[in-house]
Design an enzyme around this catalytic site. Sequence first.
Site, PDB file in Angstrom:
ATOM      1  CG  ASP A 312      -1.939   1.089   1.203  1.00  0.00           C
ATOM      2  OD1 ASP A 312      -2.113   1.692   0.124  1.00  0.00           O
ATOM      3  OD2 ASP A 312      -2.566   1.338   2.235  1.00  0.00           O
ATOM      4  CB  THR A 314      -1.235   5.680   2.719  1.00  0.00           C
ATOM      5  OG1 THR A 314      -1.675   6.398   1.574  1.00  0.00           O
ATOM      6  CG2 THR A 314      -1.271   6.587   3.937  1.00  0.00           C
TER       7      THR A 314
END
Length: 803
Positions: A312, A314
């Site tokens: 991911d 973030t």
Amino acid sequence: MSMGVLNGNDYINSYEGEQLGLSEEEVKKRIKEGKVNQIPKVPSRTIGQIIWANVFTLFNGINVVLALLVILAGSPKNAIFAGVIISNAIIGVIQELRAKKTIEKLTILARSKATVIRDGVEREIDVEEIVLDDLIFLKSGCQIPVDAEVLPGSKIEVNEALLTGESDYLIRNPGEQLLSGSFVGSGSGYAVVTAVGANTYSSKLSEEAKRFKKINSELQNSINKILSFLIKIIVPTGLLLTFTQMYFINKPWQEAVIGVVAGISGMIPEGLVLLTSVTFVVSIVRLSKYNTLIQELPATEVLARVDVLCLDKTGTITEGKLKVIDVKNFDISKEEAEEALSAVVHSFSVVNPTQEAILERYNQKGNFEVTNKISFSSSKKWSAVEFEDKGAWYLGAPEILYKEKYNEIKEQVFEEAERGRRVLLLAKSPRGLSEIVPADLEKAALIIIEDIIRPEAPDTLKFFDTQGVDIKIISGDNPVTVAAVAKRAGVKNADKYVVATDLPKDKEEFRKAVRENSIFGRVTPHQKKELVKALQADGHTVAMTGDGINDVLALKEADCGIAMASGSDATKAVAQLVLLDSNFASLPKVVQEGRRTINNLELAANLYLTKTVYAVILSIIFALILLPFPYEPIQLSLVGSLGIGIPSFFIALQPNEDLVQKGFLTRVLKMSLPNGIVIALSVILVSLLLNFSGVPDFKSKTICTLIIGILSMLILLRVSEPLTKLKVAVCAVMIGIFCSAFVIKICRRVFSFSHLNFYDIVIVGTCILAAVFCLAVLSRVVARFIDKREAKKENKIRAGAKK
């Protein structure tokens, strides 16, 4: 006020008074009554269970019985192999206790917390300290640790994927029940605890979540296959050997028993089982230095096999901390846009990183009065608030909120996204709030937000690139933005991106799109799971990192789930690895540890299975040709300890960063089968020659043991390649001790060796030279046979997949 058994109205009244939540006296009373959320500890074996598991095993039991038989036969020295079993058990217990201590320390660091209100003060406590009737505060991403009832004034969106398998988000309104084990997807609020401890789902959640998908360890599966096969052949072979040695060979029963024990004990690779578990627990201790909690032993192995790593953006390649760069207004003034934006983000008590960035810039709440609101969720990707006299305002992904009119702002959004920035749209609705986005929203402003890349991310990504691991970035953000950030961080093929909504529905086309792209944006939780499944369908071993509730399903589906300790409790509950410092820069260390573990265990397995192969062949052949067994248990213990047991521990703990290939069992058989066959044939031929020449059994066993020992040492040298100073030193010491057993008089007496003359040495030398030549030829033959067999299997699998 007294607060016995409370309900929502009681709490509403308490808000207006001086006290909020339970008092300390009421908490103590409930603890005394056992109404506390006491949850069973993380499943781990007790000290007694560890001792039992390492001592009372099937193979240990067989060895103990064999040792007792030898002692009854009047030759206690031949029961020395039982001493090896005892030492192995002690080593196993010590190493597992050490790992247990490490795991318990790390588990404390990763322990889940809960926020409660007591005596009107907000407190963070361990989930096990929650008591019945506590007032708990729930926010986005947190695991609900107890059963509770939503209180008036709160509206919470929950995900019950771990309980029902359904990934849908459900709204829970005041008065409705919250189940422990579910997770808050969005929104926030208060709830009163209605059930704790054994009466909730929470005590079973971690175990049930992991039971959903057991980690697939090729190493453990291969060893289990070997042990299963050996169990099937040890009993019949042992019975056959016992029968022939005792009834057809003209020897005392004592000698027959010793021969039988020598044959059966040689078949058991008990050291391999011990070495595997010891190596895994040593890995746990080593990785604890890098703030990595291993929740399942084979996790390091699986990560070492990974060829696709899904990340991911973030919180993984970026810090998860955002900064508002600019606000670009449209048909309203910038001041009005900023005032509305500030009012929207201040309307929610729990904030995500995006809201935090906006709040950092706009810390004044303003005088807007909220009449209705819809919390943000990862599934819809927007939130909305309606204010009295100010209308309804929506904040979220531009392409989702502005739909058909998105072309009006597409160029501006794309321009910012190409710079690696996130773009949100603030829009006003001419009518009230709706769960369905109105088609006539009026654009107010674009909020430009920038991610901060982790300093260590480029080096970590470079490591995986050099190791042949493909990186896939899966994010809920705009793919253009994600691609720009990924490019800055050094992700290969960052220009190959796609919007998840554009992914084809057809399975083959979907797999092709996943194969060809590296960046996936606007991905829903369900799509993350499907992406992982598509990669696995292409034959990849997939690891997935995650820190949010939207990552849970994908983490469970991946071959190896990796959670950040700073993330939601959901991810930590289902992951095999937890990065306690929430820094994926630790992953290269985990990969290197996994490679060391697997590659070195493969080398050690070659030694153990070589002994098993020749012991099985010799047991069967000598049972059929009706000759005394060619060695005694104590003699095999000498060979096994010096040629296998002791050096294997040194080998297993040596550095090894070679790439891990599939086919552990196939490669081990390619080496151990020809090794074992050649040793067995050498011993059989020499035994026949010596028997027909009238050489006494005493000397024949000495010569056969010497042949087995020398060939075992040559195999040890081969397995130890590439040779290092330590490996050379270990091999030299083992060879020196082995040779001294035939030279030193007291050693000859202990191991029942006879004195060897020049003629005996010539026989041994000739046999060794012939064996080395035969081994070179047979290795090629066996390798070709196994390769052809594996190719046929692969073709069958492919043909079945096409059908």
